[in-house]
Design a protein around this motif. Structure first.
Motif, PDB file in Angstrom:
ATOM      1  N   GLN A   1      -6.149  27.855 -16.767  1.00 17.79           N
ATOM      2  CA  GLN A   1      -4.767  28.106 -15.904  1.00 17.79           C
ATOM      3  C   GLN A   1      -3.552  28.787 -17.198  1.00 17.79           C
ATOM      4  O   GLN A   1      -2.609  28.920 -16.415  1.00 17.79           O
ATOM      5  CB  GLN A   1      -4.354  27.143 -14.933  1.00 17.79           C
ATOM      6  N   LEU A   2      -3.645  28.541 -17.964  1.00 11.31           N
ATOM      7  CA  LEU A   2      -2.681  28.973 -19.511  1.00 11.31           C
ATOM      8  C   LEU A   2      -3.081  30.605 -18.997  1.00 11.31           C
ATOM      9  O   LEU A   2      -2.079  30.286 -20.072  1.00 11.31           O
ATOM     10  CB  LEU A   2      -3.357  27.585 -20.445  1.00 11.31           C
ATOM     11  N   GLY A   3      -3.641  30.846 -19.165  1.00 11.20           N
ATOM     12  CA  GLY A   3      -4.079  32.225 -19.042  1.00 11.20           C
ATOM     13  C   GLY A   3      -4.758  32.533 -20.592  1.00 11.20           C
ATOM     14  O   GLY A   3      -3.953  33.496 -21.328  1.00 11.20           O
TER      15      GLY A   3
ATOM     16  N   LEU B   1     -20.002  25.805 -17.086  1.00 14.27           N
ATOM     17  CA  LEU B   1     -19.033  25.680 -16.192  1.00 14.27           C
ATOM     18  C   LEU B   1     -18.491  27.171 -17.015  1.00 14.27           C
ATOM     19  O   LEU B   1     -17.385  27.899 -16.485  1.00 14.27           O
ATOM     20  CB  LEU B   1     -18.282  24.365 -15.057  1.00 14.27           C
ATOM     21  N   SER B   2     -17.894  26.396 -18.190  1.00 10.78           N
ATOM     22  CA  SER B   2     -17.054  27.465 -18.979  1.00 10.78           C
ATOM     23  C   SER B   2     -17.484  28.766 -19.865  1.00 10.78           C
ATOM     24  O   SER B   2     -16.190  29.592 -19.242  1.00 10.78           O
ATOM     25  CB  SER B   2     -16.572  26.859 -20.220  1.00 10.78           C
ATOM     26  N   ALA B   3     -18.660  29.177 -19.026  1.00  8.90           N
ATOM     27  CA  ALA B   3     -18.882  30.375 -18.687  1.00  8.90           C
ATOM     28  C   ALA B   3     -18.620  31.229 -17.960  1.00  8.90           C
ATOM     29  O   ALA B   3     -18.598  32.364 -18.049  1.00  8.90           O
ATOM     30  CB  ALA B   3     -20.719  29.997 -18.594  1.00  8.90           C
ATOM     31  N   VAL B   4     -18.854  31.296 -16.408  1.00  3.30           N
ATOM     32  CA  VAL B   4     -17.998  31.430 -15.513  1.00  3.30           C
ATOM     33  C   VAL B   4     -16.507  30.980 -15.336  1.00  3.30           C
ATOM     34  O   VAL B   4     -16.549  31.760 -14.277  1.00  3.30           O
ATOM     35  CB  VAL B   4     -18.591  31.003 -13.790  1.00  3.30           C
ATOM     36  N   LEU B   5     -15.752  30.539 -15.721  1.00  3.25           N
ATOM     37  CA  LEU B   5     -14.596  30.568 -15.944  1.00  3.25           C
ATOM     38  C   LEU B   5     -13.579  31.864 -16.024  1.00  3.25           C
ATOM     39  O   LEU B   5     -14.304  32.459 -16.911  1.00  3.25           O
ATOM     40  CB  LEU B   5     -13.914  29.729 -16.502  1.00  3.25           C
ATOM     41  N   PRO B   6     -12.337  32.628 -15.864  1.00  4.43           N
ATOM     42  CA  PRO B   6     -11.780  34.269 -16.595  1.00  4.43           C
ATOM     43  C   PRO B   6     -11.462  33.435 -17.852  1.00  4.43           C
ATOM     44  O   PRO B   6     -10.059  33.497 -17.693  1.00  4.43           O
ATOM     45  CB  PRO B   6     -10.632  33.970 -14.920  1.00  4.43           C
ATOM     46  N   LEU B   7     -12.312  33.135 -18.521  1.00  2.12           N
ATOM     47  CA  LEU B   7     -11.502  33.443 -20.211  1.00  2.12           C
ATOM     48  C   LEU B   7     -11.774  34.281 -20.942  1.00  2.12           C
ATOM     49  O   LEU B   7     -12.523  34.881 -20.625  1.00  2.12           O
ATOM     50  CB  LEU B   7     -12.368  31.665 -20.813  1.00  2.12           C
ATOM     51  N   ALA B   8     -10.843  34.579 -21.598  1.00  3.54           N
ATOM     52  CA  ALA B   8     -11.046  34.953 -22.914  1.00  3.54           C
ATOM     53  C   ALA B   8     -12.963  35.472 -23.524  1.00  3.54           C
ATOM     54  O   ALA B   8     -12.593  36.339 -23.659  1.00  3.54           O
ATOM     55  CB  ALA B   8     -10.117  35.647 -23.925  1.00  3.54           C
ATOM     56  N   LYS B   9     -13.051  34.107 -24.130  1.00  4.89           N
ATOM     57  CA  LYS B   9     -14.106  34.091 -25.053  1.00  4.89           C
ATOM     58  C   LYS B   9     -14.779  32.872 -25.146  1.00  4.89           C
ATOM     59  O   LYS B   9     -13.592  32.149 -25.508  1.00  4.89           O
ATOM     60  CB  LYS B   9     -14.112  34.915 -26.144  1.00  4.89           C
ATOM     61  N   VAL B  10     -15.781  31.900 -24.319  1.00  5.06           N
ATOM     62  CA  VAL B  10     -16.303  31.201 -24.497  1.00  5.06           C
ATOM     63  C   VAL B  10     -17.439  30.875 -25.466  1.00  5.06           C
ATOM     64  O   VAL B  10     -17.903  32.089 -25.865  1.00  5.06           O
ATOM     65  CB  VAL B  10     -17.054  30.914 -23.762  1.00  5.06           C
ATOM     66  N   ARG B  11     -17.254  30.201 -26.557  1.00  5.84           N
ATOM     67  CA  ARG B  11     -18.624  30.274 -27.890  1.00  5.84           C
ATOM     68  C   ARG B  11     -18.752  28.544 -27.543  1.00  5.84           C
ATOM     69  O   ARG B  11     -18.405  27.214 -26.822  1.00  5.84           O
ATOM     70  CB  ARG B  11     -17.618  30.324 -29.139  1.00  5.84           C
TER      71      ARG B  11
ATOM     72  N   GLY C   1      -6.389  30.004  -8.104  1.00  5.31           N
ATOM     73  CA  GLY C   1      -7.078  29.240  -7.662  1.00  5.31           C
ATOM     74  C   GLY C   1      -8.861  30.075  -8.090  1.00  5.31           C
ATOM     75  O   GLY C   1      -9.814  28.949  -7.559  1.00  5.31           O
ATOM     76  N   SER C   2      -8.797  30.463  -8.493  1.00  3.51           N
ATOM     77  CA  SER C   2      -9.719  30.924  -9.378  1.00  3.51           C
ATOM     78  C   SER C   2     -10.372  29.875 -10.463  1.00  3.51           C
ATOM     79  O   SER C   2     -11.623  30.121 -11.140  1.00  3.51           O
ATOM     80  CB  SER C   2      -9.504  32.747 -10.379  1.00  3.51           C
ATOM     81  N   CYS C   3     -10.016  29.360 -11.081  1.00  2.44           N
ATOM     82  CA  CYS C   3     -10.403  28.315 -11.800  1.00  2.44           C
ATOM     83  C   CYS C   3     -10.678  26.649 -10.908  1.00  2.44           C
ATOM     84  O   CYS C   3     -10.981  25.954 -11.070  1.00  2.44           O
ATOM     85  CB  CYS C   3      -8.957  27.464 -13.115  1.00  2.44           C
ATOM     86  N   GLU C   4      -9.667  26.965 -10.187  1.00  3.45           N
ATOM     87  CA  GLU C   4      -9.616  25.699  -9.340  1.00  3.45           C
ATOM     88  C   GLU C   4     -10.549  25.256  -8.410  1.00  3.45           C
ATOM     89  O   GLU C   4     -11.808  24.344  -8.199  1.00  3.45           O
ATOM     90  CB  GLU C   4      -8.528  25.516  -8.720  1.00  3.45           C
ATOM     91  N   SER C   5     -11.449  26.122  -7.378  1.00  7.30           N
ATOM     92  CA  SER C   5     -12.470  26.644  -6.582  1.00  7.30           C
ATOM     93  C   SER C   5     -13.578  26.649  -7.508  1.00  7.30           C
ATOM     94  O   SER C   5     -14.350  25.751  -7.017  1.00  7.30           O
ATOM     95  CB  SER C   5     -12.670  28.091  -5.915  1.00  7.30           C
ATOM     96  N   LEU C   6     -13.860  26.326  -8.780  1.00  7.59           N
ATOM     97  CA  LEU C   6     -14.928  26.843  -9.081  1.00  7.59           C
ATOM     98  C   LEU C   6     -15.163  25.015  -9.694  1.00  7.59           C
ATOM     99  O   LEU C   6     -16.749  24.371 -10.709  1.00  7.59           O
ATOM    100  CB  LEU C   6     -15.188  27.485 -10.384  1.00  7.59           C
ATOM    101  N   ARG C   7     -14.024  24.108 -10.110  1.00 11.08           N
ATOM    102  CA  ARG C   7     -14.559  23.444 -11.051  1.00 11.08           C
ATOM    103  C   ARG C   7     -15.186  22.371  -9.785  1.00 11.08           C
ATOM    104  O   ARG C   7     -15.932  21.316 -10.497  1.00 11.08           O
ATOM    105  CB  ARG C   7     -13.010  22.256 -10.876  1.00 11.08           C
TER     106      ARG C   7
END
Length: 315
Positions: A164-166, A181-191, A309-315
Protein backbone atom coordinates in the motif's frame (compact mmCIF):
# COMPACT_ATOMS: atom_id res chain seq x y z
CA UNK A 1 2.68 -28.52 -27.77
CA UNK A 2 2.81 -24.74 -27.54
CA UNK A 3 5.92 -24.85 -25.33
CA UNK A 4 7.55 -27.38 -27.64
CA UNK A 5 6.88 -25.16 -30.66
CA UNK A 6 7.85 -21.80 -29.13
CA UNK A 7 10.52 -22.79 -26.61
CA UNK A 8 11.91 -26.12 -27.87
CA UNK A 9 15.26 -25.85 -26.06
CA UNK A 10 13.62 -24.90 -22.76
CA UNK A 11 10.96 -27.59 -23.17
CA UNK A 12 13.51 -30.34 -23.85
CA UNK A 13 15.78 -29.30 -20.96
CA UNK A 14 13.12 -28.78 -18.30
CA UNK A 15 10.21 -31.07 -19.14
CA UNK A 16 12.10 -33.96 -20.72
CA UNK A 17 15.65 -34.07 -19.34
CA UNK A 18 14.94 -32.70 -15.86
CA UNK A 19 11.33 -33.63 -15.08
CA UNK A 20 11.12 -37.02 -16.80
CA UNK A 21 14.66 -38.38 -16.74
CA UNK A 22 16.15 -36.70 -13.64
CA UNK A 23 13.08 -36.61 -11.37
CA UNK A 24 10.94 -39.31 -12.93
CA UNK A 25 13.37 -42.05 -13.84
CA UNK A 26 16.45 -40.98 -11.92
CA UNK A 27 17.32 -40.80 -8.23
CA UNK A 28 16.45 -37.24 -7.18
CA UNK A 29 16.86 -35.96 -3.60
CA UNK A 30 13.73 -36.78 -1.59
CA UNK A 31 11.97 -34.89 1.18
CA UNK A 32 11.64 -38.05 3.33
CA UNK A 33 13.02 -41.59 3.57
CA UNK A 34 9.59 -43.28 3.38
CA UNK A 35 8.81 -45.89 0.77
CA UNK A 36 6.85 -44.81 -2.28
CA UNK A 37 3.51 -46.46 -1.40
CA UNK A 38 3.60 -45.55 2.30
CA UNK A 39 4.48 -41.94 1.49
CA UNK A 40 1.30 -41.49 -0.58
CA UNK A 41 -1.04 -43.62 1.54
CA UNK A 42 -0.07 -41.72 4.67
CA UNK A 43 -0.59 -38.31 3.09
CA UNK A 44 -3.83 -39.26 1.37
CA UNK A 45 -5.20 -40.34 4.75
CA UNK A 46 -4.10 -37.04 6.32
CA UNK A 47 -5.46 -34.86 3.51
CA UNK A 48 -8.99 -36.28 3.76
CA UNK A 49 -9.44 -39.13 6.26
CA UNK A 50 -13.24 -39.14 5.87
CA UNK A 51 -13.05 -39.49 2.10
CA UNK A 52 -10.58 -42.37 2.49
CA UNK A 53 -12.98 -44.19 4.84
CA UNK A 54 -15.87 -43.62 2.45
CA UNK A 55 -13.73 -44.91 -0.42
CA UNK A 56 -13.06 -48.13 1.49
CA UNK A 57 -16.76 -48.45 2.35
CA UNK A 58 -17.56 -48.10 -1.37
CA UNK A 59 -15.42 -51.06 -2.46
CA UNK A 60 -18.08 -53.81 -1.94
CA UNK A 61 -20.65 -51.85 -3.95
CA UNK A 62 -18.06 -51.02 -6.59
CA UNK A 63 -17.06 -54.68 -7.04
CA UNK A 64 -20.73 -55.71 -7.14
CA UNK A 65 -21.54 -53.12 -9.83
CA UNK A 66 -18.57 -54.32 -11.89
CA UNK A 67 -19.76 -57.94 -11.74
CA UNK A 68 -23.45 -57.29 -12.33
CA UNK A 69 -23.19 -55.45 -15.62
CA UNK A 70 -20.89 -54.09 -18.27
CA UNK A 71 -21.74 -50.49 -17.33
CA UNK A 72 -18.83 -48.13 -18.13
CA UNK A 73 -18.73 -46.13 -14.86
CA UNK A 74 -16.91 -48.64 -12.62
CA UNK A 75 -14.45 -49.41 -15.40
CA UNK A 76 -13.80 -45.74 -16.06
CA UNK A 77 -13.24 -45.13 -12.35
CA UNK A 78 -10.88 -48.11 -12.16
CA UNK A 79 -8.93 -46.82 -15.16
CA UNK A 80 -8.79 -43.31 -13.70
CA UNK A 81 -7.50 -44.39 -10.30
CA UNK A 82 -5.34 -47.21 -11.62
CA UNK A 83 -3.50 -45.04 -14.11
CA UNK A 84 -2.94 -42.26 -11.55
CA UNK A 85 -1.77 -44.68 -8.85
CA UNK A 86 0.62 -46.41 -11.25
CA UNK A 87 1.98 -43.06 -12.45
CA UNK A 88 2.77 -41.63 -9.02
CA UNK A 89 4.25 -44.92 -7.81
CA UNK A 90 6.45 -45.22 -10.89
CA UNK A 91 7.62 -41.58 -10.81
CA UNK A 92 10.78 -41.50 -8.69
CA UNK A 93 10.29 -38.11 -7.03
CA UNK A 94 7.60 -38.04 -4.33
CA UNK A 95 5.27 -35.08 -3.92
CA UNK A 96 1.91 -35.04 -2.12
CA UNK A 97 0.41 -32.75 -4.77
CA UNK A 98 0.51 -35.67 -7.22
CA UNK A 99 -2.41 -37.14 -5.22
CA UNK A 100 -4.80 -34.35 -6.21
CA UNK A 101 -6.22 -36.03 -9.35
CA UNK A 102 -7.29 -38.96 -7.15
CA UNK A 103 -9.48 -36.80 -4.86
CA UNK A 104 -12.39 -36.29 -7.31
CA UNK A 105 -12.21 -39.96 -8.32
CA UNK A 106 -12.56 -40.99 -4.67
CA UNK A 107 -15.48 -38.59 -4.26
CA UNK A 108 -17.28 -40.13 -7.27
CA UNK A 109 -16.50 -43.62 -5.97
CA UNK A 110 -17.95 -42.83 -2.54
CA UNK A 111 -20.98 -40.99 -3.87
CA UNK A 112 -21.85 -43.78 -6.28
CA UNK A 113 -21.25 -46.94 -4.24
CA UNK A 114 -21.61 -46.18 -0.50
CA UNK A 115 -25.19 -47.22 0.40
CA UNK A 116 -25.47 -44.64 3.19
CA UNK A 117 -24.91 -41.84 0.69
CA UNK A 118 -27.85 -42.82 -1.52
CA UNK A 119 -31.63 -42.90 -1.18
CA UNK A 120 -33.28 -41.81 2.08
CA UNK A 121 -30.09 -42.31 4.06
CA UNK A 122 -28.36 -39.86 1.74
CA UNK A 123 -30.25 -36.91 3.29
CA UNK A 124 -28.88 -37.70 6.74
CA UNK A 125 -25.41 -38.31 5.33
CA UNK A 126 -25.52 -34.98 3.51
CA UNK A 127 -26.51 -33.24 6.75
CA UNK A 128 -23.57 -34.90 8.52
CA UNK A 129 -21.14 -33.84 5.81
CA UNK A 130 -22.50 -30.28 5.97
CA UNK A 131 -22.02 -30.29 9.76
CA UNK A 132 -18.38 -31.35 9.30
CA UNK A 133 -17.64 -28.39 7.02
CA UNK A 134 -17.41 -25.78 9.86
CA UNK A 135 -15.13 -28.18 11.74
CA UNK A 136 -12.76 -28.41 8.76
CA UNK A 137 -12.86 -24.61 8.40
CA UNK A 138 -12.16 -24.07 12.11
CA UNK A 139 -9.09 -26.31 12.01
CA UNK A 140 -7.77 -24.86 8.79
CA UNK A 141 -4.13 -25.30 9.78
CA UNK A 142 -4.49 -29.09 9.86
CA UNK A 143 -3.70 -31.12 6.71
CA UNK A 144 -7.40 -32.02 6.42
CA UNK A 145 -8.59 -28.50 7.21
CA UNK A 146 -9.87 -25.75 4.92
CA UNK A 147 -8.08 -22.46 5.74
CA UNK A 148 -10.62 -19.77 4.90
CA UNK A 149 -9.53 -17.34 7.61
CA UNK A 150 -7.02 -14.55 7.25
CA UNK A 151 -3.50 -14.80 8.57
CA UNK A 152 -2.58 -18.09 6.90
CA UNK A 153 0.51 -16.38 5.42
CA UNK A 154 2.84 -15.31 8.27
CA UNK A 155 4.14 -12.21 6.49
CA UNK A 156 0.85 -11.40 4.72
CA UNK A 157 0.04 -8.37 6.86
CA UNK A 158 3.53 -6.89 6.43
CA UNK A 159 3.40 -7.39 2.66
CA UNK A 160 -0.05 -5.81 2.48
CA UNK A 161 1.18 -2.74 4.36
CA UNK A 162 4.28 -2.52 2.18
CA UNK A 163 2.23 -2.90 -1.00
CA UNK A 164 0.00 0.00 0.00
CA UNK A 165 3.03 2.31 0.23
CA UNK A 166 3.36 2.17 -3.56
CA UNK A 167 7.14 2.32 -3.49
CA UNK A 168 9.15 2.21 -6.71
CA UNK A 169 12.11 0.39 -5.11
CA UNK A 170 12.89 -3.28 -5.63
CA UNK A 171 11.87 -5.45 -2.65
CA UNK A 172 14.15 -8.30 -1.59
CA UNK A 173 12.47 -10.92 0.61
CA UNK A 174 14.97 -12.85 2.74
CA UNK A 175 14.10 -16.45 3.69
CA UNK A 176 10.54 -16.03 2.38
CA UNK A 177 7.59 -17.25 4.44
CA UNK A 178 4.93 -15.74 2.18
CA UNK A 179 4.13 -18.74 -0.04
CA UNK A 180 5.18 -16.34 -2.83
CA UNK A 181 2.26 -14.00 -2.13
CA UNK A 182 4.70 -11.19 -2.90
CA UNK A 183 5.02 -12.48 -6.47
CA UNK A 184 1.40 -11.63 -7.25
CA UNK A 185 1.18 -8.27 -5.46
CA UNK A 186 1.43 -5.08 -7.56
CA UNK A 187 5.03 -4.35 -6.50
CA UNK A 188 7.77 -2.81 -8.62
CA UNK A 189 10.12 -5.81 -8.52
CA UNK A 190 10.52 -8.71 -6.09
CA UNK A 191 13.61 -10.85 -5.53
CA UNK A 192 14.20 -13.64 -3.01
CA UNK A 193 17.21 -14.47 -0.86
CA UNK A 194 17.71 -18.05 0.33
CA UNK A 195 20.34 -18.72 2.99
CA UNK A 196 22.12 -21.94 1.97
CA UNK A 197 25.41 -22.59 3.84
CA UNK A 198 26.44 -25.19 1.28
CA UNK A 199 25.58 -23.00 -1.69
CA UNK A 200 23.40 -23.88 -4.68
CA UNK A 201 24.68 -27.14 -6.18
CA UNK A 202 21.81 -28.50 -8.26
CA UNK A 203 23.02 -29.77 -11.61
CA UNK A 204 20.23 -29.76 -14.16
CA UNK A 205 19.88 -29.49 -17.90
CA UNK A 206 18.07 -26.21 -17.31
CA UNK A 207 20.82 -24.43 -15.38
CA UNK A 208 19.37 -21.38 -13.63
CA UNK A 209 22.82 -20.39 -12.39
CA UNK A 210 24.21 -20.26 -15.93
CA UNK A 211 21.23 -18.17 -17.05
CA UNK A 212 21.58 -15.77 -14.13
CA UNK A 213 18.10 -16.46 -12.76
CA UNK A 214 19.81 -17.74 -9.60
CA UNK A 215 22.86 -15.74 -8.54
CA UNK A 216 25.18 -15.49 -5.57
CA UNK A 217 25.38 -12.34 -3.43
CA UNK A 218 28.67 -11.44 -5.08
CA UNK A 219 27.15 -11.83 -8.56
CA UNK A 220 24.14 -9.72 -7.57
CA UNK A 221 26.40 -6.91 -6.43
CA UNK A 222 28.13 -7.09 -9.83
CA UNK A 223 24.92 -7.10 -11.90
CA UNK A 224 25.81 -3.90 -13.80
CA UNK A 225 28.61 -5.82 -15.53
CA UNK A 226 27.16 -9.36 -15.40
CA UNK A 227 23.60 -8.42 -16.39
CA UNK A 228 24.34 -8.12 -20.13
CA UNK A 229 26.07 -11.52 -20.07
CA UNK A 230 23.05 -13.17 -18.44
CA UNK A 231 20.67 -11.37 -20.81
CA UNK A 232 22.59 -12.71 -23.82
CA UNK A 233 22.35 -16.26 -22.44
CA UNK A 234 18.60 -15.86 -21.90
CA UNK A 235 18.19 -14.71 -25.50
CA UNK A 236 19.87 -17.93 -26.64
CA UNK A 237 17.00 -19.73 -24.88
CA UNK A 238 14.40 -17.53 -26.60
CA UNK A 239 13.84 -15.51 -23.42
CA UNK A 240 14.16 -11.85 -24.43
CA UNK A 241 14.62 -9.19 -21.78
CA UNK A 242 16.33 -9.39 -18.43
CA UNK A 243 13.31 -9.61 -16.13
CA UNK A 244 14.18 -13.09 -14.74
CA UNK A 245 17.78 -12.15 -13.91
CA UNK A 246 18.60 -12.43 -10.18
CA UNK A 247 15.11 -13.51 -9.21
CA UNK A 248 16.73 -15.72 -6.54
CA UNK A 249 19.88 -14.79 -4.62
CA UNK A 250 21.82 -17.44 -2.71
CA UNK A 251 23.61 -16.36 0.47
CA UNK A 252 25.91 -18.65 2.44
CA UNK A 253 25.16 -17.03 5.81
CA UNK A 254 23.15 -14.31 7.52
CA UNK A 255 26.35 -12.28 7.68
CA UNK A 256 26.50 -12.33 3.88
CA UNK A 257 22.86 -11.16 3.81
CA UNK A 258 23.94 -8.28 6.09
CA UNK A 259 26.66 -7.39 3.57
CA UNK A 260 24.08 -7.44 0.77
CA UNK A 261 21.85 -5.03 2.72
CA UNK A 262 24.74 -2.69 3.59
CA UNK A 263 25.83 -2.50 -0.06
CA UNK A 264 22.30 -2.02 -1.44
CA UNK A 265 21.12 1.29 0.06
CA UNK A 266 18.59 1.85 -2.72
CA UNK A 267 16.69 -1.42 -2.21
CA UNK A 268 13.96 -2.39 0.26
CA UNK A 269 14.17 -5.61 2.30
CA UNK A 270 11.83 -7.85 4.27
CA UNK A 271 14.07 -9.80 6.63
CA UNK A 272 14.02 -11.95 9.79
CA UNK A 273 14.79 -10.03 12.98
CA UNK A 274 18.14 -11.79 13.26
CA UNK A 275 19.48 -10.05 10.14
CA UNK A 276 21.50 -6.88 10.91
CA UNK A 277 20.03 -3.65 9.54
CA UNK A 278 21.90 -0.85 7.79
CA UNK A 279 21.99 2.91 8.60
CA UNK A 280 20.87 3.50 5.02
CA UNK A 281 17.50 1.90 5.77
CA UNK A 282 14.54 2.88 7.91
CA UNK A 283 13.59 -0.06 10.14
CA UNK A 284 9.89 -0.92 10.59
CA UNK A 285 8.64 -3.83 12.68
CA UNK A 286 6.75 -6.47 10.67
CA UNK A 287 5.14 -8.87 13.19
CA UNK A 288 5.43 -11.59 14.14
CA UNK A 289 9.19 -11.96 13.56
CA UNK A 290 10.21 -9.79 10.60
CA UNK A 291 11.54 -6.32 9.84
CA UNK A 292 10.92 -4.07 6.85
CA UNK A 293 14.04 -2.17 5.82
CA UNK A 294 13.05 0.78 3.65
CA UNK A 295 15.70 2.61 1.63
CA UNK A 296 15.98 6.16 2.94
CA UNK A 297 16.62 7.53 -0.54
CA UNK A 298 13.46 5.86 -1.83
CA UNK A 299 10.07 7.50 -1.99
CA UNK A 300 6.54 6.53 -2.97
CA UNK A 301 5.83 6.71 -6.67
CA UNK A 302 2.35 8.24 -7.17
CA UNK A 303 2.07 6.51 -10.54
CA UNK A 304 2.63 3.14 -8.85
CA UNK A 305 0.38 3.64 -5.83
CA UNK A 306 -2.02 0.71 -6.09
CA UNK A 307 -5.67 0.54 -5.23
CA UNK A 308 -5.65 -0.57 -1.55
CA UNK A 309 -8.04 -3.37 -2.43
CA UNK A 310 -5.53 -4.91 -4.83
CA UNK A 311 -3.16 -5.44 -1.89
CA UNK A 312 -5.72 -6.33 0.77
CA UNK A 313 -7.76 -8.81 -1.25
CA UNK A 314 -4.73 -11.06 -1.82
CA UNK A 315 -3.78 -11.26 1.84
Amino acid sequence: LYQLAVHPRWFWAEYVQDEIFLFGAGAPPQTSAEGQAWFYLRRLARIDPLLCLLGLAALPGFVGAWRRSAAPQPRLLAAWMGVMAAAILAFSYRNASYLLPLIPALAILAGSYVPLLRGRAGVAALALLAALFPLKAHYGERPWGLPFYRGTVPTGKALTSYCQLGRANDLIVVSPQDEFLSAVLPLAKVRYVFVMPGGYREQRALDFRHLGIVVTVDEFLKLPELGPVFAARLREWNQPGGAPIATAIIARSEAEVGELIARSPGLDFLVPKSIPASPAHEVIAAPPDRLLLLARDGSPDPSRRPDPGSCESLR
